[in-house]
Design a protein around this motif. Structure first.
Motif, PDB file in Angstrom:
ATOM      1  N   LYS A  25       0.834  -1.211   0.000  1.00 52.76           N
ATOM      2  CA  LYS A  25       0.000   0.000   0.000  1.00 52.76           C
ATOM      3  C   LYS A  25       0.870   1.262   0.000  1.00 52.76           C
ATOM      4  O   LYS A  25       0.622   2.196  -0.754  1.00 52.76           O
ATOM      5  N   ARG A  26       1.929   1.247   0.822  1.00 50.11           N
ATOM      6  CA  ARG A  26       2.786   2.424   0.936  1.00 50.11           C
ATOM      7  C   ARG A  26       3.596   2.701  -0.332  1.00 50.11           C
ATOM      8  O   ARG A  26       3.934   3.855  -0.593  1.00 50.11           O
ATOM      9  N   VAL A  27       3.909   1.654  -1.084  1.00 48.52           N
ATOM     10  CA  VAL A  27       4.723   1.859  -2.291  1.00 48.52           C
ATOM     11  C   VAL A  27       3.891   1.866  -3.568  1.00 48.52           C
ATOM     12  O   VAL A  27       4.433   2.024  -4.661  1.00 48.52           O
ATOM     13  N   GLY A  28       2.582   1.688  -3.440  1.00 49.64           N
ATOM     14  CA  GLY A  28       1.697   1.790  -4.599  1.00 49.64           C
ATOM     15  C   GLY A  28       1.634   0.541  -5.461  1.00 49.64           C
ATOM     16  O   GLY A  28       1.442   0.641  -6.677  1.00 49.64           O
ATOM     17  N   LEU A  29       1.778  -0.614  -4.844  1.00 50.27           N
ATOM     18  CA  LEU A  29       1.671  -1.888  -5.558  1.00 50.27           C
ATOM     19  C   LEU A  29       0.584  -2.738  -4.914  1.00 50.27           C
ATOM     20  O   LEU A  29       0.140  -2.452  -3.812  1.00 50.27           O
ATOM     21  N   THR A  30       0.213  -3.791  -5.592  1.00 45.49           N
ATOM     22  CA  THR A  30      -0.617  -4.808  -4.963  1.00 45.49           C
ATOM     23  C   THR A  30       0.327  -5.768  -4.249  1.00 45.49           C
ATOM     24  O   THR A  30       1.528  -5.830  -4.571  1.00 45.49           O
ATOM     25  N   PRO A  31      -0.164  -6.540  -3.293  1.00 47.35           N
ATOM     26  CA  PRO A  31       0.732  -7.398  -2.499  1.00 47.35           C
ATOM     27  C   PRO A  31       1.580  -8.406  -3.284  1.00 47.35           C
ATOM     28  O   PRO A  31       2.779  -8.524  -2.998  1.00 47.35           O
TER      29      PRO A  31
END
Length: 146
Positions: A25-31
């Motif tokens: 979430k913090r880096v703008g990706l999905t898990p």
């Protein structure tokens, strides 16, 4: 390494206990792609481990000293023996060989000045290669990667 990898490293330096979901979430990706990137950074040796940060004062190690060490002998065997000995001391929390003088910079963390004096006189100054030590008390930590 791209900007997302750098952001992953930044976030993990701030909090190594982040869940993959929160990190993503913090880096703008999905898990899933975030986890793949972290795994790749670990596999490539960029992320070398995770550790707990310890409050030195709470662990009776709040008295820190930077010690500059100069040696009198520069043969390889003596240098290796010296480095092995110093690196083995529990009081030593950081240890660097330098270019020029001093030869080494040693960061020591102990309970108080009395314990430091004992360390200095019975361990560090007792090493045959040591010619000179200069101790510098740490007044205030401004920035640290600990």
């Amino acid at each position: 390494m791209d900007d997302i990898d750098r952001e992953i490293l930044f976030q993990l330096r701030q909090d190594g206990r982040l869940t993959n979901v929160e990190l993503a979430k913090r880096v703008g990706l999905t898990p899933p792609p975030c986890l793949r990137r972290v795994k790749r950074l670990e596999d490539e040796g960029i992320i070398t481990g995770y550790r707990a940060r310890i409050d030195p004062a709470a662990a009776s190690r709040g008295f820190e000293v930077m010690v500059a060490v100069e040696i009198r002998v520069n043969d390889l065997q003596t240098v290796e023996e010296l480095e092995t000995a110093i690196a083995s001391y529990d009081e030593v929390i950081e240890f660097h060989r330098l270019f020029g003088r001093p030869d080494y910079l040693v960061r020591v963390a102990v309970e108080d000045p009395t314990v430091f004096e004992t360390f200095l006189t019975t361990k560090l100054m007792g090493l045959r290669a040591v010619a000179r030590v200069d101790s510098h008390l740490i007044m205030k930590k401004i920035k640290t990667d600990d």
